[in-house]
Design a protein around this motif. Structure first.
Motif, PDB file in Angstrom:
ATOM      1  N   UNK A  46      54.464 -74.765 -57.752  1.00 17.48           N
ATOM      2  CA  UNK A  46      53.577 -74.881 -58.911  1.00 17.48           C
ATOM      3  C   UNK A  46      53.257 -76.344 -59.203  1.00 17.48           C
ATOM      4  N   UNK A  47      54.289 -77.178 -59.146  1.00 17.43           N
ATOM      5  CA  UNK A  47      54.109 -78.597 -59.459  1.00 17.43           C
ATOM      6  C   UNK A  47      53.125 -79.238 -58.482  1.00 17.43           C
ATOM      7  N   UNK A  48      53.145 -78.785 -57.235  1.00 13.44           N
ATOM      8  CA  UNK A  48      52.287 -79.396 -56.217  1.00 13.44           C
ATOM      9  C   UNK A  48      50.949 -78.707 -56.026  1.00 13.44           C
ATOM     10  N   UNK A  49      50.623 -77.766 -56.911  1.00 15.75           N
ATOM     11  CA  UNK A  49      49.411 -76.949 -56.701  1.00 15.75           C
ATOM     12  C   UNK A  49      48.130 -77.784 -56.610  1.00 15.75           C
ATOM     13  N   UNK A  50      48.058 -78.899 -57.340  1.00 16.75           N
ATOM     14  CA  UNK A  50      46.836 -79.720 -57.326  1.00 16.75           C
ATOM     15  C   UNK A  50      46.471 -80.151 -55.908  1.00 16.75           C
ATOM     16  N   UNK A  51      47.477 -80.376 -55.079  1.00 19.02           N
ATOM     17  CA  UNK A  51      47.219 -80.815 -53.700  1.00 19.02           C
ATOM     18  C   UNK A  51      46.395 -79.807 -52.929  1.00 19.02           C
ATOM     19  N   UNK A  52      46.402 -78.546 -53.388  1.00 15.20           N
ATOM     20  CA  UNK A  52      45.703 -77.483 -52.647  1.00 15.20           C
ATOM     21  C   UNK A  52      44.324 -77.156 -53.232  1.00 15.20           C
ATOM     22  N   UNK A  53      43.856 -77.970 -54.183  1.00 10.83           N
ATOM     23  CA  UNK A  53      42.601 -77.645 -54.879  1.00 10.83           C
ATOM     24  C   UNK A  53      41.435 -77.422 -53.911  1.00 10.83           C
ATOM     25  N   UNK A  91      41.676 -73.976 -52.377  1.00 10.18           N
ATOM     26  CA  UNK A  91      41.522 -72.838 -53.287  1.00 10.18           C
ATOM     27  C   UNK A  91      40.070 -72.692 -53.764  1.00 10.18           C
ATOM     28  N   UNK A  92      39.400 -73.807 -54.002  1.00 11.28           N
ATOM     29  CA  UNK A  92      38.021 -73.749 -54.514  1.00 11.28           C
ATOM     30  C   UNK A  92      37.039 -74.181 -53.449  1.00 11.28           C
ATOM     31  N   UNK A  93      35.878 -73.514 -53.396  1.00  9.43           N
ATOM     32  CA  UNK A  93      34.875 -73.982 -52.435  1.00  9.43           C
ATOM     33  C   UNK A  93      34.241 -75.272 -52.959  1.00  9.43           C
ATOM     34  N   UNK A  94      33.539 -75.963 -52.051  1.00  9.85           N
ATOM     35  CA  UNK A  94      33.033 -77.314 -52.351  1.00  9.85           C
ATOM     36  C   UNK A  94      32.178 -77.378 -53.611  1.00  9.85           C
ATOM     37  N   UNK A  95      31.257 -76.404 -53.718  1.00  8.42           N
ATOM     38  CA  UNK A  95      30.300 -76.438 -54.821  1.00  8.42           C
ATOM     39  C   UNK A  95      31.029 -76.262 -56.156  1.00  8.42           C
ATOM     40  N   UNK A  96      31.933 -75.306 -56.160  1.00 10.35           N
ATOM     41  CA  UNK A  96      32.679 -75.024 -57.394  1.00 10.35           C
ATOM     42  C   UNK A  96      33.566 -76.213 -57.767  1.00 10.35           C
TER      43      UNK A  96
END
Lengths: 202, 78
Positions: free
Chosen positions: A120-127, A130-135
């Motif tokens: 959970x703490x490291x979730x930002x690294x996977x942004x 998880x999200x496509x480029x446009x989003x």
């Protein structure tokens, strides 16, 4: 961007431009327009606003050239003008204040240890996964918009435009330690924001 | 500073650590803590990646037509 060694330096061009040499000013515009546009886009969050800020910044710079004394780098002086133009643009839009990101600062337990599990703490690294480029691009603009003003300029100049800390200090007219403090707060908030977007717990 | 830093101490000093402005003794204490704390490892990674991710997500190139119109705009006001 690399500048040929033989190219006339910015300060010499600025001195000639201040003395009325239009070609010297044109050269400075050519040299900096892409960088000022990127800065303006990141500070305002939109193409139309970035265009207005770009024009306003170079027009202001042209008019203020006679007051440029060469005490700071030309680039710092120009970025300061552009940063102020972006601030004026944001204020003119009289936007309703966005919810601040303050609530997304990292959380600690009573002993000062991180709350949550490493995933959970490291979730930002996977942004980006998880999200496509446009989003992600839309969310990134919205996130910058939600940063307190004090931190936004420092973060954009230091981390997005990648100016060295001492030059950001020159642009904003504050001490390098204050730049580091503001950029750090912005990173913490935006890290929490990305964590939330990526489905983790800030 | 606390001789046995906890996560919060490391987070507070992370920017100074990465910029190389932290005294060696504090630096060593933080490294020692992070080496034994998987939560801090995950935190540091996400903190370092945040600017990179946002840099890519907010990259905008100057449109060609805007470069031309900027010169015209400035020329018209001189």
């Amino acid at each position: 961007m690399s500048v040929p060694v033989a190219a006339e330096d910015d300060e010499a061009l600025a001195a000639r431009a201040a003395a009325g040499d239009e070609a010297a000013f044109e050269k400075l515009v050519d040299r900096y327009q892409a960088r000022v546009y990127r800065l303006a886009f990141r500070l305002t969050g939109g193409d139309a606003d970035a265009k207005d800020v770009l024009q306003e910044a170079f027009l202001s710079a042209y008019r203020a050239l006679p007051t440029f004394r060469g005490e700071s780098r030309f680039s710092s002086w120009l970025y300061r003008i552009a940063t102020n133009a972006a601030l004026m643009n944001r204020r003119a839009r009289a936007r309703r204040p966005a919810d601040s990101l303050e609530s997304l600062l990292p959380r600690f337990d009573a002993d000062g240890r991180h709350c949550g599990e490493p995933a959970d703490i490291g979730a930002a690294s996977r942004a980006e996964e998880v999200l496509d480029r446009k989003r992600l691009a839309e969310k990134a603009r919205a996130g910058l918009d939600r940063l307190p003003e004090l931190y936004r300029d420092a973060f954009v100049l230091r981390d997005l435009q990648e100016l060295p800390t001492h030059e950001v200090a020159e642009v904003l007219g504050i001490a390098p330690a204050a730049v580091r403090q503001r950029v750090h707060r912005a990173r913490l908030m935006l890290r929490g924001y990305l964590t939330e977007l990526a489905g983790g717990k800030a | 500073m606390n001789p046995r830093p906890v996560c919060r101490d490391g987070v507070e000093q992370l920017m100074d650590y990465l910029e190389g402005t932290l005294p060696d003794a504090d630096r060593a204490l933080i490294e020692e803590h992070v080496a034994s704390c998987p939560r801090c490892v995950a935190f540091v990674e996400s903190y370092r990646r945040t600017p990179e991710i946002l840099r890519r997500a907010t990259l905008a190139e100057l449109p060609d037509d805007l470069a031309a119109s900027l010169h015209r705009f400035l020329a018209s006001r001189r």
